[in-house]
Design a protein around this motif. Structure first.
Motif, PDB file in Angstrom:
ATOM      1  N   TYR A   3      -0.083  -0.700   7.867  1.00  0.00           N
ATOM      2  CA  TYR A   3       0.867  -0.292   6.839  1.00  0.00           C
ATOM      3  C   TYR A   3       1.393   1.095   7.195  1.00  0.00           C
ATOM      4  O   TYR A   3       0.758   1.841   7.930  1.00  0.00           O
ATOM      5  N   LEU A   4       2.556   1.390   6.669  1.00  0.00           N
ATOM      6  CA  LEU A   4       3.202   2.676   6.883  1.00  0.00           C
ATOM      7  C   LEU A   4       2.587   3.685   5.928  1.00  0.00           C
ATOM      8  O   LEU A   4       2.455   3.413   4.736  1.00  0.00           O
ATOM      9  N   LEU A  53      -4.271   2.541  -1.438  1.00  0.00           N
ATOM     10  CA  LEU A  53      -4.413   2.601  -2.890  1.00  0.00           C
ATOM     11  C   LEU A  53      -3.077   2.748  -3.618  1.00  0.00           C
ATOM     12  O   LEU A  53      -3.022   2.652  -4.840  1.00  0.00           O
ATOM     13  N   THR A  54      -2.004   2.985  -2.876  1.00  0.00           N
ATOM     14  CA  THR A  54      -0.676   3.088  -3.480  1.00  0.00           C
ATOM     15  C   THR A  54      -0.240   1.714  -3.943  1.00  0.00           C
ATOM     16  O   THR A  54      -0.257   0.756  -3.168  1.00  0.00           O
ATOM     17  N   THR A  55       0.135   1.635  -5.210  1.00  0.00           N
ATOM     18  CA  THR A  55       0.529   0.343  -5.775  1.00  0.00           C
ATOM     19  C   THR A  55       2.046   0.211  -5.814  1.00  0.00           C
ATOM     20  O   THR A  55       2.783   1.196  -5.685  1.00  0.00           O
ATOM     21  N   GLU A  56       2.480  -1.005  -6.009  1.00  0.00           N
ATOM     22  CA  GLU A  56       3.913  -1.243  -6.174  1.00  0.00           C
ATOM     23  C   GLU A  56       4.430  -0.472  -7.383  1.00  0.00           C
ATOM     24  O   GLU A  56       5.536   0.069  -7.355  1.00  0.00           O
TER      25      GLU A  56
END
Length: 71
Positions: A3-4, A53-56
């Motif tokens: 992932y970026l 852990l970053t969510t949409e």
């Protein structure tokens, strides 16, 4: 899966936008001009980072806040 996690986003008046986002309780990266004051290409850039852990919802909140403070 890969992932970026770090990327720069160009916004006019990045330092001002950064401060306005803080007023919306959004910590949106770092104004790159603080570290590279003589580099015109980075003057209007924010360095953003995400993790697994970053969510949409987090991203949608950032985008909405950017729309509000950039208008």
């Amino acid at each position: 899966a890969p992932y970026l996690n770090e990327f720069a986003v160009r916004v006019p008046a990045a330092a001002t936008v950064h401060a306005r986002l803080l007023d919306h309780d959004v910590l949106a990266g770092l104004p790159l001009a603080n570290w590279y004051p003589h580099d015109a290409a980075l003057r209007d850039a924010l360095l953003l980072a995400t993790t697994e852990l970053t969510t949409e919802a987090d991203i949608e909140r950032l985008v909405a806040a950017l729309g509000e403070v950039s208008a």
